[in-house]
Design a protein around this motif. Structure first.
Motif, PDB file in Angstrom:
ATOM      1  N   VAL A 218       0.860  -1.184   0.000  1.00 21.69           N
ATOM      2  CA  VAL A 218       0.000   0.000   0.000  1.00 21.69           C
ATOM      3  C   VAL A 218       0.896   1.234   0.000  1.00 21.69           C
ATOM      4  CG1 VAL A 218      -1.678   1.343   1.327  1.00 21.69           C
ATOM      5  CG2 VAL A 218      -1.884  -1.160   1.245  1.00 21.69           C
ATOM      6  N   VAL A 219       0.813   2.004  -1.046  1.00 16.07           N
ATOM      7  CA  VAL A 219       1.556   3.265  -1.072  1.00 16.07           C
ATOM      8  C   VAL A 219       0.574   4.403  -0.779  1.00 16.07           C
ATOM      9  CG1 VAL A 219       3.066   4.776  -2.412  1.00 16.07           C
ATOM     10  CG2 VAL A 219       3.140   2.301  -2.770  1.00 16.07           C
ATOM     11  N   GLY A 220       0.976   5.268   0.122  1.00 19.85           N
ATOM     12  CA  GLY A 220       0.052   6.313   0.598  1.00 19.85           C
ATOM     13  C   GLY A 220      -0.602   5.850   1.883  1.00 19.85           C
ATOM     14  N   ALA A 221       0.226   5.262   2.750  1.00 21.78           N
ATOM     15  CA  ALA A 221      -0.315   4.554   3.917  1.00 21.78           C
ATOM     16  C   ALA A 221      -0.883   5.475   4.972  1.00 21.78           C
ATOM     17  CB  ALA A 221       0.784   3.675   4.526  1.00 21.78           C
ATOM     18  N   SER A 222      -0.537   6.754   4.928  1.00 25.45           N
ATOM     19  CA  SER A 222      -0.972   7.617   6.021  1.00 25.45           C
ATOM     20  C   SER A 222      -2.317   8.276   5.769  1.00 25.45           C
ATOM     21  CB  SER A 222       0.078   8.703   6.274  1.00 25.45           C
ATOM     22  OG  SER A 222       0.087   9.610   5.192  1.00 25.45           O
ATOM     23  N   GLY A 223      -2.792   8.220   4.548  1.00 32.20           N
ATOM     24  CA  GLY A 223      -4.069   8.869   4.252  1.00 32.20           C
ATOM     25  C   GLY A 223      -5.261   8.022   4.673  1.00 32.20           C
ATOM     26  N   LEU A 224      -6.443   8.557   4.475  1.00 31.93           N
ATOM     27  CA  LEU A 224      -7.635   7.831   4.905  1.00 31.93           C
ATOM     28  C   LEU A 224      -7.862   6.578   4.064  1.00 31.93           C
ATOM     29  CD1 LEU A 224     -10.169  10.682   5.751  1.00 31.93           C
ATOM     30  CD2 LEU A 224      -8.728   9.349   7.286  1.00 31.93           C
ATOM     31  N   ALA A 225      -7.671   6.681   2.755  1.00 33.27           N
ATOM     32  CA  ALA A 225      -7.847   5.490   1.910  1.00 33.27           C
ATOM     33  C   ALA A 225      -6.752   4.468   2.222  1.00 33.27           C
ATOM     34  CB  ALA A 225      -7.824   5.872   0.433  1.00 33.27           C
TER      35      ALA A 225
ATOM     36  N   ASP B  32       2.923  -8.807  -4.923  1.00 36.32           N
ATOM     37  CA  ASP B  32       2.207  -9.300  -6.097  1.00 36.32           C
ATOM     38  C   ASP B  32       1.221  -8.255  -6.612  1.00 36.32           C
ATOM     39  OD1 ASP B  32       3.411 -11.917  -5.916  1.00 36.32           O
ATOM     40  OD2 ASP B  32       2.110 -12.252  -4.185  1.00 36.32           O
ATOM     41  N   ALA B  33       0.845  -7.358  -5.718  1.00 37.12           N
ATOM     42  CA  ALA B  33      -0.083  -6.292  -6.113  1.00 37.12           C
ATOM     43  C   ALA B  33       0.232  -5.065  -5.279  1.00 37.12           C
ATOM     44  CB  ALA B  33      -1.534  -6.718  -5.883  1.00 37.12           C
ATOM     45  N   VAL B  34       0.122  -3.908  -5.917  1.00 35.91           N
ATOM     46  CA  VAL B  34       0.374  -2.655  -5.199  1.00 35.91           C
ATOM     47  C   VAL B  34      -0.821  -1.728  -5.365  1.00 35.91           C
ATOM     48  CG1 VAL B  34       1.821  -0.594  -5.052  1.00 35.91           C
ATOM     49  CG2 VAL B  34       2.875  -2.829  -5.462  1.00 35.91           C
ATOM     50  N   PHE B  35      -1.334  -1.263  -4.216  1.00 35.74           N
ATOM     51  CA  PHE B  35      -2.379  -0.240  -4.240  1.00 35.74           C
ATOM     52  C   PHE B  35      -1.724   1.132  -4.175  1.00 35.74           C
ATOM     53  CE2 PHE B  35      -4.634  -3.812  -2.099  1.00 35.74           C
ATOM     54  CZ  PHE B  35      -5.741  -3.918  -2.923  1.00 35.74           C
ATOM     55  N   LEU B  36      -2.138   2.011  -5.053  1.00 37.21           N
ATOM     56  CA  LEU B  36      -1.666   3.393  -4.997  1.00 37.21           C
ATOM     57  C   LEU B  36      -2.775   4.269  -4.423  1.00 37.21           C
ATOM     58  CD1 LEU B  36       0.104   3.677  -8.481  1.00 37.21           C
ATOM     59  CD2 LEU B  36       1.095   3.027  -6.259  1.00 37.21           C
ATOM     60  N   ALA B  37      -2.606   4.642  -3.161  1.00 41.81           N
ATOM     61  CA  ALA B  37      -3.566   5.563  -2.529  1.00 41.81           C
ATOM     62  C   ALA B  37      -2.887   6.919  -2.425  1.00 41.81           C
ATOM     63  CB  ALA B  37      -3.976   5.023  -1.169  1.00 41.81           C
ATOM     64  N   THR B  38      -2.465   7.374  -3.540  1.00 44.82           N
ATOM     65  CA  THR B  38      -1.640   8.579  -3.626  1.00 44.82           C
ATOM     66  C   THR B  38      -2.355   9.646  -4.452  1.00 44.82           C
ATOM     67  OG1 THR B  38      -0.553   7.246  -5.356  1.00 44.82           O
ATOM     68  CG2 THR B  38       0.671   7.592  -3.333  1.00 44.82           C
ATOM     69  N   PRO B  39      -1.945  10.902  -4.335  1.00 48.70           N
ATOM     70  CA  PRO B  39      -2.543  11.942  -5.182  1.00 48.70           C
ATOM     71  C   PRO B  39      -2.328  11.614  -6.657  1.00 48.70           C
ATOM     72  CG  PRO B  39      -1.227  12.914  -3.408  1.00 48.70           C
ATOM     73  CD  PRO B  39      -0.967  11.438  -3.390  1.00 48.70           C
ATOM     74  N   ALA B  40      -3.210  12.077  -7.505  1.00 47.08           N
ATOM     75  CA  ALA B  40      -3.190  11.714  -8.915  1.00 47.08           C
ATOM     76  C   ALA B  40      -1.830  11.942  -9.592  1.00 47.08           C
ATOM     77  CB  ALA B  40      -4.312  12.442  -9.671  1.00 47.08           C
ATOM     78  N   PRO B  41      -1.178  13.066  -9.366  1.00 47.20           N
ATOM     79  CA  PRO B  41       0.115  13.241 -10.051  1.00 47.20           C
ATOM     80  C   PRO B  41       1.133  12.182  -9.618  1.00 47.20           C
ATOM     81  CG  PRO B  41      -0.691  15.341  -9.174  1.00 47.20           C
ATOM     82  CD  PRO B  41      -1.576  14.271  -8.630  1.00 47.20           C
ATOM     83  N   VAL B  42       1.138  11.840  -8.344  1.00 47.97           N
ATOM     84  CA  VAL B  42       2.057  10.808  -7.861  1.00 47.97           C
ATOM     85  C   VAL B  42       1.690   9.468  -8.472  1.00 47.97           C
ATOM     86  CG1 VAL B  42       2.931   9.613  -5.813  1.00 47.97           C
ATOM     87  CG2 VAL B  42       2.432  12.076  -5.706  1.00 47.97           C
ATOM     88  N   SER B  43       0.410   9.166  -8.501  1.00 47.85           N
ATOM     89  CA  SER B  43      -0.037   7.896  -9.088  1.00 47.85           C
ATOM     90  C   SER B  43       0.365   7.796 -10.557  1.00 47.85           C
ATOM     91  CB  SER B  43      -1.559   7.760  -8.971  1.00 47.85           C
ATOM     92  OG  SER B  43      -1.942   7.395  -7.669  1.00 47.85           O
ATOM     93  N   ALA B  44       0.157   8.878 -11.287  1.00 43.65           N
ATOM     94  CA  ALA B  44       0.457   8.856 -12.721  1.00 43.65           C
ATOM     95  C   ALA B  44       1.916   8.474 -12.939  1.00 43.65           C
ATOM     96  CB  ALA B  44       0.163  10.234 -13.335  1.00 43.65           C
ATOM     97  N   GLU B  45       2.756   8.997 -12.072  1.00 44.05           N
ATOM     98  CA  GLU B  45       4.186   8.776 -12.206  1.00 44.05           C
ATOM     99  C   GLU B  45       4.557   7.366 -11.727  1.00 44.05           C
ATOM    100  OE1 GLU B  45       8.250   8.864 -11.669  1.00 44.05           O
ATOM    101  OE2 GLU B  45       6.919   8.933  -9.929  1.00 44.05           O
ATOM    102  N   LEU B  46       4.056   7.003 -10.544  1.00 40.40           N
ATOM    103  CA  LEU B  46       4.404   5.703  -9.959  1.00 40.40           C
ATOM    104  C   LEU B  46       3.870   4.534 -10.783  1.00 40.40           C
ATOM    105  CD1 LEU B  46       4.048   5.656  -6.061  1.00 40.40           C
ATOM    106  CD2 LEU B  46       5.988   4.899  -7.448  1.00 40.40           C
ATOM    107  N   ALA B  47       2.674   4.702 -11.295  1.00 40.26           N
ATOM    108  CA  ALA B  47       2.083   3.616 -12.081  1.00 40.26           C
ATOM    109  C   ALA B  47       2.967   3.274 -13.263  1.00 40.26           C
ATOM    110  CB  ALA B  47       0.679   4.005 -12.559  1.00 40.26           C
TER     111      ALA B  47
END
Lengths: 355, 355, 355, 355
Positions: free
Chosen positions: A6-13, A73-88
């Motif tokens: 889980v990336v973005g572990a500190s947020g609510l999602a 095996d799977a990664v959830f991106l609970a990150t802001p959209a710009p970060v997600s766009a880049e990390l994905a």
């Protein structure tokens, strides 16, 4: 066991993902990513979580994602959209499945994406590989999908609410007016004066009275599935005085003939066998439903359809927990289908009501 | 001093009337009427009120209203519609002014009245003598009026919100979709399981998703003032998780040309000089407005108008405190005009915010 | 008219002062001071306030306070304690009356001040000139006072609650355990994650379970008035899930004989003629009192005293609106007495209940 | 599978039992009992529950309980104390295990029972057979127990909070002052005006400022386990403005020497291995804990202990969800131990936070 990060572990999602993954019988939490919260234990960030969650602490996600990829095996991106766009982009093809909870890959039409996410640069060839993860409506597409984009919380509710009209009855929806009411958790934990408790409690805050990108997302989805079916969809959104859950009301005008008595039957048939969409009679319980308090903490989306003969309209109501069916729960549901597990695995908890 | 009676002293509107009358420099509370609460002091029923309110206790209202009438120059009826219909008949012509806060005399068209108030028998000749008490829109009619019917809380908000479009711009409103969100005080203090705190707190309860009689009331009002101007007005109403205040959103579709830039100016001009309608810019403050929390306890109705070019619609938002501008405060405002006092007399208190 | 300035106009206490001053028949608002909010209109900062409040905008307060002083007969400091400590020094003797709402001058004993306000440097000779502004307990001291320090919100409630025991009955209070419950407005509008709506709503947050400086303030007050009377006073404070108002419970153990039946009579006698302290019977109303919801928006402090024979203790409950009787309202009340106006001038508004 | 019945299916504790039993891997719901709700499906009474819960509807419980007994291995009584007292007598020895959630069998000392439950007649010989079901403190007593009385919600929190002081450190507690703060679900769904949302929301209602029977229950428990250890325990209880969860604060005075630094270690050691009691550091998270919002929907009881050197007291805080660890969850935990299952079976759900 499927190993999950889980990336973005500190947020609510992020916190909600940890909660659900930890309760899931087939998933193992192997990585927690974050920046400002690096080094902290999950229970320090989300005081409800059990204290000793596998000894994991939050780790920074650097340039090199190979180690992260190796552990998951799977990664959830609970990150802001710009970060997600880049990390994905960096994680694609390195991890069997990337599930993005942000808005980075929700809208497919490039012009629409650019209009509603002007600051989110993404590569179209990457974007086109994403499956839109509303499991009840995308058939078998999720099985084996390497990249999944989860819909917005409102978009989930509206899409599930309108789908039987469009996809089953084939109605031509001339005008759809959506009024959305959401609790404060929809805004996350960013520090904004207007979100402090003294100003937010007791409010009915018209934070987006005109123009909400989830409306564009819904239009884009139906345009792909059934071009021209939704001719005008406008949305206004309000923050109301609770924390978790949203209700979307869609007021639908069509020139097509509508069999009022068959509407509910159609909805029941359309969602038959789909555990997480509950078609409900408005007056069946001691409180009116759909109401987000009746889905709190669960992965349900409660839906009602009513015919307003006087007004010549159809009223569709859809309630869900924005952090579960509107975010983390739907992501786990999509992951289940991605890995060929029954879709309800790990998601069978009842709502906590009253709360 | 104008001597004032309040019948229905134990309810929420009754309590609010006592609060406002007692704060009013030109009014003297001389009678409190009630049935189940007879013999009780106001502060026992409404714990906020000062303890020694003129030594008054609640008295039953019997068949013979002559004594009541002798003691009052004006009587507020904060009673259920059937009681009001009956009492108004007995008090008319015995008291200089009767102000009814119920729905008994709001709708003028007999067929409409019958449809929405089937249990409220009233005599048409009496009904026709009532002035509809939304002071900003009825000109001089209130001066000297012997019988005043106060609009519903939602009807006040919607009527004030739409009036500039209809009465000033003369637009032909093809479709108006109203979505109303209200706190729990709108339901009064009747004992209903669904209104107990555990079930009502945190709810977004669609209690009237189709068909609300305040919508009929609004239609009836505009039909009288400008026949045919509002061709379709539908309403859905929701209970949200706070106590006091409501927000009405009207989504307006018209085929007429609309000058987007002139809309707000028109509203400002239309309400110029009317202290209690505040035309507000959506983004002018640190929290989005109109929001009922910004009018709490006051007689203001905050109104915004926005043009949604994409959606081809006008969005009108109107917020008020349902117990003040939506009930007791507007009643006092109407009484002021009835007795030729400045309309703001006794009503200049600021909202209590945050609360 | 008395010309009044408010420094700290953007905070919650500042907003409340503006509300009350504007409603006051003998006060005229002539100056609004602030730093980050300079240039803004009051209604932009406090969306409830009337839009056109005398044309005033917030002005910065610089080194030279002469112009400020020239424009005001009285200045309220609704500023953080360090700012108040500094500003009070500059304004003293330049303005007829300075009223400080911060903690800078509340505690008189220098060692105690230093312990609880280590970062607030102040001059003792200046501090000694301040009158402690709890009007009901300081007799004639406020008349003509040039410098007034307003008590803390909790300190007001506890001091008013215990005063009859100490000052009238002369009891020796061996042990006083105070449990304080407050709404979120007590924390102001600083940006803290824990005060965001999603985390604060529904909470019972033990933010100060051990050690609260208002307890020290109360001890200091009684030590001045009746040395040795309060031998041990501890306090724990909790944030609960509403916005405005607090309840302080004091559990009192004494070795002196107590006439249980006379307790309430003593309280009634002690506060006879003091409008803003209401001695209430716990069971007199349809909801239990004292409860801050029954004083919301008003300057009342509701007090109850009960004898717990089994437990050998006295239970004292005191409720007030922390922004009114706990801050701005009490400040205006003190100003009234300073300028020889009746203490209730401009403060006679009823609570807004329910809200 | 253990076959389970729930009598009192329409109340809040009943609903919570259904939720937990349905989520439990080893339990099967085979009977739902009720009177006024007979014939209704669970999801009609508790709108959150899944719609098709085994096809069960609520059945009346008549004089003859043989059929009920035949269908169940264990029966939960979520009924008022007088009903429980009567039903337990009829079910005892007919069902392997009866678990009573009411107060009928909590207090053992007959005189104390009579004082606090004057209307609950029960047979002493039956009462003496009940095990007091706070699993963390009664060792092996629950294994095989035929009759289990579940503690009150407050009693659970206070008992767990004080146990290490009494049972581990052997302190002599001279004076314990308990202040309890609870959400509205503690009052159930009875129709009382004071519990309507408009009057209960925003309240801090001192509903039991003197004398609460849970205090007697706690005293009775420690008197059995360690006579004389708790010399005086008083309690005051308040309703605050949320729905679910309570916080009990115990302010403890002892003449014994206390090693301040060892207190928390003692608590950690005492509860080592007991999953559902979490000993928490007050400042470890981004919000202060213990706070009931951090246990919402879960079976946790969060406990903190602090030493207040200045005040010469120990502060113990204990938070739990009154419907889970304070009622249904603890009952299931006790049942697990009764039937030799791991105590956490079916109870491992995380809290739902924020909500």
């Amino acid at each position: 066991m499927i190993r999950v990060g889980v990336v973005g572990a500190s947020g609510l999602a992020g916190g909600e993902l940890i909660r659900l993954v930890d309760q899931h019988p087939e998933l193992e939490l192997t990585f927690l990513g974050g920046s400002s919260s690096a080094g902290r234990r999950p229970s320090q960030l989300h005081p409800g979580l059990r204290l000793d969650l596998g000894g994991l602490t939050v780790e920074p996600v650097g340039e090199d994602v190979r180690e992260l990829a190796d552990r998951c095996d799977a990664v959830f991106l609970a990150t802001p959209a710009p970060v997600s766009a880049e990390l994905a982009g960096r994680l694609a093809d390195r991890v069997p499945c990337v599930l993005d909870l942000s808005g980075a890959f929700r809208i497919r039409t490039p012009e629409l994406h650019e209009r509603w996410y002007p600051k989110v640069a993404r590569r179209t060839e990457l974007a086109d590989r994403f499956v839109y993860g509303v499991p009840e409506l995308v058939g078998e597409e999720l099985a084996g999908a390497p990249l999944i984009s989860l819909p917005g919380c409102y978009a989930t509710a509206i899409t599930l609410g309108l789908a039987p009209l469009v996809l089953e009855l084939g109605l031509d929806l001339r005008t759809v007016v959506v009024d959305g009411k959401s609790g404060s958790s929809g805004g996350g934990l960013q520090l904004r004066t207007a979100d402090l408790h003294p100003l937010r409690n007791g409010a009915i805050a018209p934070y987006a009275p005109v123009g909400h990108r989830h409306a564009a997302e819904v239009g884009d989805f139906f345009q792909r599935g059934k071009p021209g079916s939704v001719r005008s969809l406008t949305m206004s959104a309000y923050g109301v005085s609770h924390v978790r859950g949203l209700l979307a009301s869609a007021y639908v005008f069509t020139d097509d003939e509508v069999d009022a008595r068959a509407l509910q039957r159609t909805y029941l048939r359309f969602y038959k066998g789909r555990r997480f969409v509950r078609v409900r009679r408005h007056t069946e319980t001691l409180v009116p439903v759909p109401d987000p308090q009746a889905v709190l903490g669960s992965n349900y989306c409660d839906v009602s359809v009513l015919h307003d003969a006087d007004g010549g309209r159809i009223v569709v109501l859809a309630a869900l927990d924005n952090l579960v069916k509107g975010a983390a729960g739907q992501a786990v549901q999509a992951l289940n289908l991605r890995f060929s597990l029954p879709e309800e695995t790990g998601l069978t908890m009842h709502p906590v009501m009253p709360a």
